[in-house]
Motif scaffolding. Structure first.
Motif, short mmCIF file in Angstrom:
data_model
loop_
_atom_site.label_atom_id
_atom_site.label_comp_id
_atom_site.label_asym_id
_atom_site.label_seq_id
_atom_site.Cartn_x
_atom_site.Cartn_y
_atom_site.Cartn_z
N ASP A 285 0.82 -1.21 0.00
CA ASP A 285 0.00 0.00 0.00
C ASP A 285 0.86 1.26 0.00
O ASP A 285 0.57 2.22 -0.73
CB ASP A 285 -0.93 0.00 1.22
CG ASP A 285 -2.11 -0.95 1.05
OD1 ASP A 285 -2.34 -1.41 -0.08
OD2 ASP A 285 -2.79 -1.23 2.05
N ILE A 286 1.91 1.26 0.81
CA ILE A 286 2.78 2.44 0.92
C ILE A 286 3.46 2.74 -0.41
O ILE A 286 3.45 3.89 -0.89
CB ILE A 286 3.84 2.22 2.02
CG1 ILE A 286 3.20 2.27 3.41
CG2 ILE A 286 4.96 3.25 1.92
CD1 ILE A 286 4.13 1.86 4.54
N ILE A 287 4.07 1.72 -1.02
CA ILE A 287 4.82 1.93 -2.25
C ILE A 287 3.91 2.36 -3.39
O ILE A 287 4.21 3.30 -4.14
CB ILE A 287 5.61 0.66 -2.62
CG1 ILE A 287 6.69 0.39 -1.56
CG2 ILE A 287 6.26 0.80 -4.00
CD1 ILE A 287 7.36 -0.96 -1.69
N LYS A 288 2.77 1.70 -3.54
CA LYS A 288 1.83 2.09 -4.60
C LYS A 288 1.34 3.53 -4.39
O LYS A 288 1.19 4.30 -5.35
CB LYS A 288 0.64 1.13 -4.63
CG LYS A 288 0.95 -0.21 -5.28
CD LYS A 288 -0.29 -1.07 -5.37
CE LYS A 288 -0.04 -2.35 -6.14
NZ LYS A 288 -1.24 -3.21 -6.23
N ASN A 289 1.10 3.89 -3.15
CA ASN A 289 0.65 5.23 -2.84
C ASN A 289 1.72 6.26 -3.19
O ASN A 289 1.44 7.30 -3.79
CB ASN A 289 0.26 5.33 -1.37
CG ASN A 289 -0.38 6.66 -1.03
OD1 ASN A 289 -1.42 7.02 -1.57
ND2 ASN A 289 0.23 7.39 -0.11
N GLN A 290 2.97 5.95 -2.82
CA GLN A 290 4.06 6.89 -3.09
C GLN A 290 4.36 7.02 -4.57
O GLN A 290 4.80 8.07 -5.04
CB GLN A 290 5.32 6.46 -2.31
CG GLN A 290 5.17 6.62 -0.81
CD GLN A 290 6.43 6.23 -0.06
OE1 GLN A 290 7.45 5.91 -0.65
NE2 GLN A 290 6.36 6.28 1.26
N LEU A 291 4.13 5.95 -5.33
CA LEU A 291 4.37 5.98 -6.77
C LEU A 291 3.17 6.49 -7.54
O LEU A 291 3.24 6.65 -8.77
CB LEU A 291 4.76 4.59 -7.27
CG LEU A 291 6.05 3.98 -6.71
CD1 LEU A 291 6.32 2.63 -7.36
CD2 LEU A 291 7.24 4.91 -6.89
N GLY A 292 2.08 6.75 -6.84
CA GLY A 292 0.89 7.26 -7.49
C GLY A 292 0.21 6.26 -8.39
O GLY A 292 -0.40 6.63 -9.41
N LYS B 175 -2.46 3.69 -9.90
CA LYS B 175 -3.91 3.72 -9.98
C LYS B 175 -4.50 2.70 -9.01
O LYS B 175 -4.04 1.57 -8.93
CB LYS B 175 -4.38 3.41 -11.39
CG LYS B 175 -3.98 4.46 -12.42
CD LYS B 175 -4.45 4.06 -13.80
CE LYS B 175 -4.04 5.10 -14.84
NZ LYS B 175 -4.47 4.71 -16.21
N GLY B 176 -5.52 3.13 -8.29
CA GLY B 176 -6.20 2.20 -7.39
C GLY B 176 -5.48 1.96 -6.08
O GLY B 176 -5.88 1.12 -5.30
N SER B 177 -4.36 2.71 -5.84
CA SER B 177 -3.65 2.52 -4.58
C SER B 177 -4.52 3.02 -3.45
O SER B 177 -5.23 4.00 -3.56
CB SER B 177 -2.32 3.28 -4.61
OG SER B 177 -2.53 4.67 -4.73
N ASN B 178 -4.44 2.30 -2.32
CA ASN B 178 -5.30 2.64 -1.19
C ASN B 178 -4.63 2.20 0.08
O ASN B 178 -4.84 1.10 0.56
CB ASN B 178 -6.67 1.97 -1.33
CG ASN B 178 -7.57 2.30 -0.15
OD1 ASN B 178 -7.42 3.35 0.47
ND2 ASN B 178 -8.50 1.40 0.16
N GLU B 179 -3.76 3.03 0.60
CA GLU B 179 -3.05 2.68 1.83
C GLU B 179 -4.05 2.58 2.97
O GLU B 179 -4.85 3.49 3.20
CB GLU B 179 -1.98 3.73 2.15
CG GLU B 179 -1.10 3.30 3.31
CD GLU B 179 0.01 4.31 3.58
OE1 GLU B 179 0.60 4.22 4.66
OE2 GLU B 179 0.24 5.17 2.73
N SER B 180 -3.98 1.46 3.70
CA SER B 180 -5.00 1.17 4.71
C SER B 180 -4.69 1.87 6.02
O SER B 180 -4.45 1.26 7.05
CB SER B 180 -5.08 -0.35 4.93
OG SER B 180 -5.41 -1.00 3.76
#
Length: 703
Positions: free
Chosen positions: A679-686, A688-693
């Motif tokens: 979640d963290i990495i996807k969020n930081q990379l922007g 699509k569909g990232s959703n840090e819990s």
């Protein structure tokens, strides 16, 4: 490939089935299955001695010592008649056909991704590199590559797991093989003095799936106290309410005691990649019922499952298993890797160092399967998931670590951090309590019975880990929280299947090994393991130069006097349980081992048990802490977002980031870390569909 590997195993098992004095189909599953003991000069660990020892004949040694050359016509004449002299070749062929169908079914369950090692060229470019394919690495490679815009490379130093590792009952057979890094810790005078070379065997997986391909498979999320500790040191978004949502993302719970409970099922999920189930081991039911009666006097009971708030007593643990097979992390998460054009898995690819421009990670240099050094560039970053030994080792080799160590090895500094490799924590485990039984508590199986039941029914001793899945958490210090965990390693009389590899894994010296084998020659027995959930001291991991680069130097924390006191209390507690009326029918007896240089064996002597603790305590496979999460670099290696302090585009995601080891096996907590990292990495990379819990919700949090 899976079909070929499983065929080889089946051939070995059938060699025993057909060649151990089984003279008819009708008698093949009975008492004629043959095992033997003899006078020899070889122990299980092939050490020459002049004393009489028992020679353990395992199915593996039998199959390797016999030329496998079966003539089908001769086989039919030899085995094609029943005890009444009637020709039963059709029935025998039905058996072979059934075994063959079972083989094909099992092969269909074991799928691994294609190896792209030699397809990767120097100066290739990807978005992300994940190093290590254990619990965290496999999950992250799979889930990060779900975003088609990210090109992901997964580097694994080892090869595919051996076939024996897929069979739960043979969990120890892979230890010390090519699947294992074969590390040993620095000797310590406070423990392990009667281990071979006085050194603890540090079990770390070097294969696809990492240590999840070698451990005991147990799945346990730990105690509420473990999560409260993370919050208490300022890691506010690492508490239980966040962890629960992350656990449920990957879980596929199959255990009906959980899935049918109106309350507990809310804290588990179905449909994830990680199949979690009970071993369904009915063979141990009788002795488990005896334990339930015996521990009732201590206000403890046997429960169907643990949760983070209720973690006292005994339980038949749930585990990462599926259809009678181990479910290692690679099988759980990477089975569809071949269908992803943006994910490549490279086996036999050992990361040597991280590549930097100033303090920014720009790539990885690794050695491929033919010895070439390959540099791969990254646009987004690198995730270290090499485990509590491998992750700090690679940081140190790349110039991130204590200044004095880097300077002594002439490694150019990238970022000085005195905490890299420090705070190594593990569960110390005392293995010196041996219990023999006058009457067998568990039904004995012949090898042929084990093979037949496993292949056709996916059940029996090969489909589970025996009494080892029955474990207890005890509060011997009476402070309200369990401080020791009880394990059992059970062996039927003259065990030739499970004991040899497990004794090798424990790494006892010759004196201890021979005594245990002698006890087992004429009696069922068990080794009782007593593990400290939170040892007082911690150790460290550093590196030293070798001819081929660097190797880790692993030093565990010494046993503190308080740890010894806790173990002594646990020993006394178990002695009382064993004298309970509930165990009388089995005739249990503690057999103290004679330890060189020590007092005379005496189960009632504290002096003896203190000496035994010093000599027969080892460390469990669970480890943590060497790249700890912290709020600042003076206290740890990574921040709350798992980024390494002082550098850019570098994350660590595995059990090494956990600042205090959880009160349980490490596989489930590492899944929590990996889901958090995803979640963290996807969020930081922007992505699509990232959703840090990290946001609050209305879900019930009182598990």
């Amino acid at each position: 490939m899976a079909s070929i590997r499983i065929s080889c195993l089946l051939m070995g098992l059938l060699t025993v089935f057909l060649g151990t004095e089984v003279h008819s189909y009708a008698a093949s599953f009975g008492s004629l299955a043959h095992t033997a003991s003899a006078t020899a000069t070889t122990t299980t660990r092939s050490v020459t001695t002049t004393t009489r020892v028992v020679r353990k004949r395992t199915w593996a040694t039998q199959s390797s010592n016999k030329a496998f050359n079966i003539n089908m016509l001769d086989m039919c004449h030899r085995y094609g008649y029943n005890v009444d002299g009637q020709f039963v070749v059709p029935e025998f062929m039905k058996l072979l056909n059934a075994l063959n169908r079972a083989q094909c079914h099992m092969a269909s369950e074991i799928l691994y991704p294609r190896d792209y090692c030699l397809s990767i060229k120097d100066e290739d470019k990807v978005d992300l590199i994940v190093i290590g394919s254990g619990t965290a690495g496999s999950l992250l490679a799979a889930k990060l590559s779900d975003n088609r815009d990210l090109k992901v490379l997964l580097l694994e130093a080892g090869n595919l797991p051996l076939m024996t590792s897929e069979i739960p009952g043979l969990w120890a057979d892979s230890i010390g093989t090519e699947m294992d890094w074969k590390y040993f810790a620095v000797a310590d005078e406070t423990f392990g003095q009667s281990l071979d070379g006085k050194k603890v065997n540090v079990i770390r997986g070097k294969c696809l799936g990492g240590t999840t391909a070698m451990n005991n498979m147990l799945y346990d999320r730990g105690l509420e106290k473990d999560y409260l500790y993370l919050e208490s040191i300022g890691l506010t978004k690492w508490g239980w309410k966040y962890a629960l949502k992350l656990y449920k993302k990957s879980e596929d719970c199959k255990f009906e005691k959980i899935t049918t409970s109106k309350t507990v099922k809310n804290f588990h999920s179905q449909g994830g990649k990680v199949s979690v189930d009970s071993f369904r081991n009915t063979r141990t039911l009788g002795i488990r019922q005896s334990f339930s009666k015996a521990i009732s006097s201590s206000n403890l009971k046997t429960v169907d499952y643990f949760d983070v708030k209720n973690h006292r007593g005994f339980v038949s643990s749930i585990a990462m298993i599926k259809n009678g097979l181990r479910l290692n992390a690679a099988r759980a998460f990477l089975t569809d890797a071949n269908r992803k054009y943006n994910l490549r898995v490279a086996l036999k690819s050992t990361a040597k160092r991280l590549l930097f421009e100033d303090n920014k990670v720009v790539g990885v240099e690794f050695e491929n399967s033919i010895g070439e050094l390959i540099k791969v560039r990254v646009t987004e970053g690198v995730v270290l998931s090499a485990g509590p030994i491998g992750s700090p080792q690679l940081l140190l080799q790349s110039g991130i670590g204590p200044k004095s160590l880097l300077n002594s090895l002439a490694i150019p500094e990238v970022a000085v951090n005195e905490r890299v490799g420090s705070n190594l924590q593990a569960h110390a485990s005392f293995l010196g309590m041996i219990v023999s039984f006058e009457t067998q508590p568990l039904k004995a199986y012949s090898i042929s019975e084990m093979v037949y039941e496993y292949l056709l029914k996916q059940s029996g001793p090969l489909a589970n880990i025996g009494l080892s899945s029955f474990t207890g958490f005890i509060d011997v210090n009476e402070d309200g929280t369990p401080d020791v965990q009880i394990h059992f390693y059970y062996y039927s009389e003259d065990d030739t299947v499970f004991m040899p590899s497990q004794l090798d894994a424990f790494n006892f010296n010759d004196n201890i090994t021979e005594q245990i084998i002698d006890i087992n020659e004429n009696n069922d027995m068990e080794i009782v393991g007593i593990s400290l959930l939170h040892p007082t001291n911690s150790g460290n991991v550093i590196i030293e130069k070798t001819d081929n680069g660097y190797k880790p130097v692993i030093k565990y924390g010494s046993l503190h006097e308080d740890d010894v006191t806790t173990l002594l209390k646990a020993i006394e507690w178990f002695k009382k349980v064993l004298t309970s009326e509930a165990f009388e029918k089995y005739g249990p007896k503690i057999v103290p081992l004679k330890i060189a240089g020590g007092p005379e064996p005496n189960v009632d002597s504290e002096e003896y048990w203190k000496y035994a603790i010093k000599h027969l305590t080892t460390m469990n496979v669970q480890m943590a802490g060497t790249c700890s999460i912290a709020l600042n670099p003076s206290e740890g290696v990574v921040n709350q977002n798992l980024k390494v302090f002082g550098v850019e585009n570098l994350w660590v995601a595995d059990s090494s980031v956990i600042p205090r080891i959880f009160s349980t096996e490490s596989s489930a907590p590492t899944l929590f870390v990996a889901e958090k990292a995803n979640d963290i990495i996807k969020n930081q990379l922007g992505c699509k569909g990232s959703n840090e819990s990290n946001e609050d919700d209305d879900e019930n949090e009182n598990n």
